[in-house]
Design a protein around this motif. Structure first.
Motif, PDB file in Angstrom:
ATOM      1  N   LYS A   1     -34.216 -22.684  14.144  1.00 24.96           N
ATOM      2  CA  LYS A   1     -33.687 -21.324  14.293  1.00 24.96           C
ATOM      3  C   LYS A   1     -32.455 -21.083  13.437  1.00 24.96           C
ATOM      4  CE  LYS A   1     -30.944 -22.523  18.407  1.00 24.96           C
ATOM      5  NZ  LYS A   1     -29.646 -22.454  17.703  1.00 24.96           N
ATOM      6  N   ASP A   2     -31.750 -22.138  13.038  1.00 25.20           N
ATOM      7  CA  ASP A   2     -30.520 -21.965  12.261  1.00 25.20           C
ATOM      8  C   ASP A   2     -30.756 -21.908  10.759  1.00 25.20           C
ATOM      9  OD1 ASP A   2     -28.760 -21.888  14.479  1.00 25.20           O
ATOM     10  OD2 ASP A   2     -28.919 -24.060  14.667  1.00 25.20           O
TER      11      ASP A   2
ATOM     12  N   MET B   1     -32.736 -28.836  16.342  1.00 26.83           N
ATOM     13  CA  MET B   1     -34.090 -28.659  15.799  1.00 26.83           C
ATOM     14  C   MET B   1     -35.093 -28.590  16.928  1.00 26.83           C
ATOM     15  SD  MET B   1     -36.000 -28.478  13.086  1.00 26.83           S
ATOM     16  CE  MET B   1     -34.934 -29.076  11.801  1.00 26.83           C
ATOM     17  N   ALA B   2     -35.959 -27.578  16.873  1.00 26.12           N
ATOM     18  CA  ALA B   2     -36.979 -27.455  17.909  1.00 26.12           C
ATOM     19  C   ALA B   2     -37.908 -28.655  17.861  1.00 26.12           C
ATOM     20  CB  ALA B   2     -37.769 -26.166  17.703  1.00 26.12           C
TER      21      ALA B   2
ATOM     22  N   GLY C   1     -42.882 -26.155   6.406  1.00 26.86           N
ATOM     23  CA  GLY C   1     -43.398 -25.796   7.718  1.00 26.86           C
ATOM     24  C   GLY C   1     -42.525 -26.325   8.835  1.00 26.86           C
ATOM     25  N   TRP C   2     -41.963 -27.494   8.663  1.00 24.58           N
ATOM     26  CA  TRP C   2     -41.050 -28.081   9.659  1.00 24.58           C
ATOM     27  C   TRP C   2     -39.700 -27.382   9.658  1.00 24.58           C
ATOM     28  CZ3 TRP C   2     -36.497 -31.105   9.573  1.00 24.58           C
ATOM     29  CH2 TRP C   2     -36.223 -31.856  10.718  1.00 24.58           C
ATOM     30  N   LEU C   3     -39.191 -27.079   8.476  1.00 24.00           N
ATOM     31  CA  LEU C   3     -37.851 -26.506   8.356  1.00 24.00           C
ATOM     32  C   LEU C   3     -37.758 -25.088   8.902  1.00 24.00           C
ATOM     33  CD1 LEU C   3     -37.087 -27.843   4.791  1.00 24.00           C
ATOM     34  CD2 LEU C   3     -35.826 -28.475   6.853  1.00 24.00           C
ATOM     35  N   ILE C   4     -38.813 -24.292   8.741  1.00 24.26           N
ATOM     36  CA  ILE C   4     -38.731 -22.897   9.181  1.00 24.26           C
ATOM     37  C   ILE C   4     -38.688 -22.776  10.695  1.00 24.26           C
ATOM     38  CG2 ILE C   4     -39.798 -21.931   7.106  1.00 24.26           C
ATOM     39  CD1 ILE C   4     -42.420 -21.732   8.660  1.00 24.26           C
TER      40      ILE C   4
ATOM     41  N   LEU D   1     -41.445 -15.454  11.381  1.00 25.51           N
ATOM     42  CA  LEU D   1     -40.143 -15.875  11.894  1.00 25.51           C
ATOM     43  C   LEU D   1     -38.978 -15.195  11.186  1.00 25.51           C
ATOM     44  CD1 LEU D   1     -40.872 -19.708  12.171  1.00 25.51           C
ATOM     45  CD2 LEU D   1     -40.654 -18.097  14.077  1.00 25.51           C
ATOM     46  N   GLY D   2     -39.277 -14.423  10.130  1.00 24.72           N
ATOM     47  CA  GLY D   2     -38.208 -13.792   9.366  1.00 24.72           C
ATOM     48  C   GLY D   2     -37.419 -14.778   8.529  1.00 24.72           C
ATOM     49  N   LYS D   3     -38.093 -15.824   8.013  1.00 25.11           N
ATOM     50  CA  LYS D   3     -37.436 -16.863   7.205  1.00 25.11           C
ATOM     51  C   LYS D   3     -37.965 -16.787   5.768  1.00 25.11           C
ATOM     52  CE  LYS D   3     -35.611 -18.696  10.974  1.00 25.11           C
ATOM     53  NZ  LYS D   3     -35.877 -20.076  11.406  1.00 25.11           N
ATOM     54  N   PRO D   4     -37.229 -16.187   4.850  1.00 23.95           N
ATOM     55  CA  PRO D   4     -37.720 -16.086   3.470  1.00 23.95           C
ATOM     56  C   PRO D   4     -37.900 -17.458   2.816  1.00 23.95           C
ATOM     57  CG  PRO D   4     -35.821 -14.641   3.835  1.00 23.95           C
ATOM     58  CD  PRO D   4     -35.916 -15.541   5.024  1.00 23.95           C
TER      59      PRO D   4
END
Length: 713
Positions: free
Chosen positions: A225-226, A1-2, A219-222, A253-256
């Motif tokens: 990167k995984d 996690m970042a 907001g935290w989950l997106i 980020l390309g995260k639906p």
């Protein structure tokens, strides 16, 4: 996690987030109310942590036990070491406040409260919940809950929930994160993903969201990167503007984000209120706002499961229509009907792809979309792959649906052998359906399909419903690049309140929206001069900010033919208003030329205090109430998108040539929509606009605003 969060200070700076890393990836945990009984809440949490072999520091608090499962216990929260990352409070509702205060004293970073009896239980519970939230915010201590089931972090192996959870790895493939205000729904989404062999990273049940809300967690989950997609179930978005900001970041980020939000019906709204203990916002406004930020909004739990499964594999679907391949004439026919029903357009094949498909089947096979290969697969199993590849090439096709009868186990394997290599490199979604309900399929076939990550369905109808949402999501993604610019500021806004019509029409004129020729008359002689300049026949309208419904009190007289009729109408109007509204002082009367007949539309706008401005377009006059045929549009909608939305009205046939009437000037309607949207974004004091009717004429002849209502705050 970042590492995107920082430890919260003692006095919370509202501009900074809580430390969600410590809440969701804790290195130290305390269970207050620990128990050796796995059937109890405290024992269930401990059993889960032991099953997952939690490697961090684990502290147990029990007034009645010195040890549990060989682990020592302390008696009170005050006996814990300072700085524990997460404390789970399994104590009665009446003891929660004192326990939270004790956690503050021990510099705890976050607490999880399973207990119910707070805002969902009534006003006193809400008061207590607000008090807890205030304590936590002042201390900078994150709280998950109350009235929640906690979370499971599969990435680090940390299950802080009391429901039994299976030990699962997250693998190397894309993962789905789950956030739900309902614990049962969170679990059901998890079951659905795991049953499809889709890895789940986090399952977080938020409950009443006294401090930490769904938008904070998404907001935290997106930022991980995984995480390929986030499935969200909410009954109320606590901070709509933050949610929209998170949605924009997810899109970058390309995260639906796939979201189910009940409350479209009145009883559904009431059910949402009773569960969360919070007032629900306007559901239609919410839908417009989140779709404008390319959130994939679904209407059922099936769609939530299915759309998430598709977008986890294909997070950036291109715009386009459906390409369908089947080996059943019956399925082909049903696809036509069902696609129309669910709003899934079927692509018209390009000449090149049509010709390519024709080479893959015998001359007697009709080539079309849906493409029925018939029995060709028996002699040439490779067609299951080549036809898929051909459909994917078509520029009109944005998603490919393969709906087949399964056949014998060897034939099933031939299908997967042909399809999987094509789907593996596809950037457009490829959806596979084998009909037959729950009839067992070959295990080797099923393993190959699951391992490949192809979204797989047994119901063609479920697949097509999900595809329709995915296609709308793809269109929404593309539309985010097509936004209208903000408009200029209005030179002078009227004072707060309901704006009198002639002032509202001045605003419309400033926007470039056409109104009838006319002016305000403060005397009968001035009215006669204006009418002579305008040209008879004219309409006379009483003007006062307090007179919202002029017709009800005799404040509108139409088809005034000449000056004597004008003077008589003036006397009659003032007498009628004096009778119905004694003491009301008019600004004067608005004299306008009678507009020629056309199609009556309405264009309006509204500013929601939570979700922001939207624009409405629909049939005007009395029809908007009788038929409820209107569409809510985002305030930054472009002209081209507005035209497309106007054509989606149920009564859109009236906009084309109809029973001797010419096609209407849809572009003129769209221009008004765009101008009102720009106004709402540039002038935050305007809270409501209503142009009803907007009379629309033939193509190229424009539109005329006959009435205008503005509300300024």
């Amino acid at each position: 996690m970042a590492d995107t969060m920082t430890t919260a200070p003692k006095t919370l700076d509202p501009a900074k987030p809580f430390d969600l890393d410590r809440l969701l990836r804790p290195r130290s945990i305390a269970i207050v109310g620990a128990s050796p009984d796995p059937a109890s809440i405290g024992g269930g949490v401990l059993a889960n942590l032991e099953l997952f072999k939690y490697a961090g520091d684990l502290h147990l608090v029990s007034r009645s036990r010195d040890e549990i499962n060989g682990r020592p216990c302390v008696k009170t929260i005050g006996d814990l070491p300072k700085g524990v990352d997460v404390v789970i409070l399994i104590v009665p509702q009446v003891a929660i406040k004192d326990s939270v205060l004790a956690c503050v004293e021990r510099d705890v970073a976050g607490v999880i409260v399973y207990s119910s009896g707070f805002a969902e239980a009534g006003e006193e519970g809400r008061r207590q919940q607000d008090e807890l939230a205030g304590i936590c915010r002042k201390a900078g201590m994150a709280m998950l809950g109350p009235n929640c089931m906690g979370y499971t972090n599969y990435v680090d192996g940390i299950p802080l929930t009391f429901e039994p959870v299976d030990l699962r790895g997250v693998g190397e493939r894309s993962r789905v994160a789950i956030v739900a205000q309902s614990g049962a729904t969170a679990a059901n989404i998890r079951f659905a993903m795991h049953s499809r062999e889709i890895a789940v990273s986090y399952v977080i049940a938020t409950g009443n969201e006294a401090v930490i809300a769904a938008e904070d967690l998404v907001g935290w989950l997106i930022e991980d990167k995984d995480n390929a997609a986030v499935a969200v179930y909410v009954e109320q978005v606590k901070n709509p503007q933050k949610f929209l900001t998170v949605a924009r970041r997810a899109r970058e980020l390309g995260k639906p984000i796939v979201m189910l939000h009940p409350g479209s019906s009145e009883r559904g709204k009431q059910a949402a209120q009773s569960h969360t203990g919070a007032l629900a916002g306007d559901h239609a406004l919410m839908q417009t706002a989140v779709r404008n930020e390319a959130v994939a909004l679904v209407e059922t739990t099936d769609e939530l499961f299915d759309v998430t499964a598709i977008l986890a594999r294909y997070p950036s679907p291109p715009p386009g229509e459906a390409g369908i391949v089947t080996n059943s004439g019956a399925i082909r026919g049903l696809c036509f009907d069902f696609c129309e029903r669910v709003g899934l357009p079927i692509a018209t094949l390009s000449d090149e792809v049509h010709a390519e498909l024709a080479t893959q089947v015998p001359p007697y096979v009709h080539v079309d979309n849906p493409f029925d290969i018939g029995t060709t697969g028996f002699s040439n199993p490779g067609i299951f792959g080549t036809s898929t590849a051909s459909m994917l090439k078509d520029p009109n096709v944005g998603i490919v649906f393969l709906s087949h009868a399964g056949g014998s186990p060897p034939m099933q394997i031939k299908k997967s052998d042909a399809i999987i290599p094509v789907a593996a490199t596809a950037t457009k979604p490829v959806i596979l359906n084998i009909v037959g309900d729950d009839y067992p399929l070959d295990p080797t076939f099923m393993k190959a399909v699951r391992d490949s990550g192809i979204p797989f369905f047994r119901s063609p109808e479920r697949a097509m419903r999900a595809m329709a949402v995915v296609m709308n999501y793809a269109a929404a993604l593309a539309a985010t690049k097509d936004r209208a610019p903000e408009g200029g500021r209005i030179a002078k806004l009227p004072p707060s309140g309901l704006v009198v019509e002639y002032e509202g029409k001045r605003i419309l004129t400033d926007l470039g929206i056409h109104i009838p020729k006319g002016a305000l008359a403060r005397s009968i002689d001035e009215a006669a001069t204006i009418a002579a300049d305008v040209g008879y026949p004219v309409v006379m309208k009483a003007q006062a900010a307090e007179l919202a419904h002029k017709s009800d009190v005799g404040g509108v007289i139409v088809n005034i033919a000449d000056e004597p009729a004008l003077r008589a109408a003036h006397d009659k109007m003032y007498a009628s208003i004096a009778k119905h509204k004694p003491g009301l002082k008019l600004d004067g009367v608005l004299i306008e030329g009678m507009a020629r007949q056309g199609l009556e539309m309405v264009v309006g706008a509204k500013r929601d205090p939570q979700w922001g401005p939207v624009v409405l377009v629909g049939l005007g006059g009395v029809w908007i109430e009788a038929l409820a045929d209107a569409r809510l549009l985002p305030a930054d909608i472009s002209r081209e998108r507005a035209i497309a939305e106007i054509h989606k009205l149920k009564a859109s046939k009236l906009l084309g040539p109809f029973r001797g009437q010419p096609a209407r000037d849809v572009e003129a309607i769209a221009d008004v929509v765009v101008k009102l949207g720009a106004l709402m974004r540039s002038e935050p004091q305007i809270v409501e606009v209503d142009i009803n009717p907007l009379v629309v004429y033939g193509e190229g002849d424009g539109a005329l605003a006959l009435d205008a209502l503005f509300v300024v705050q």
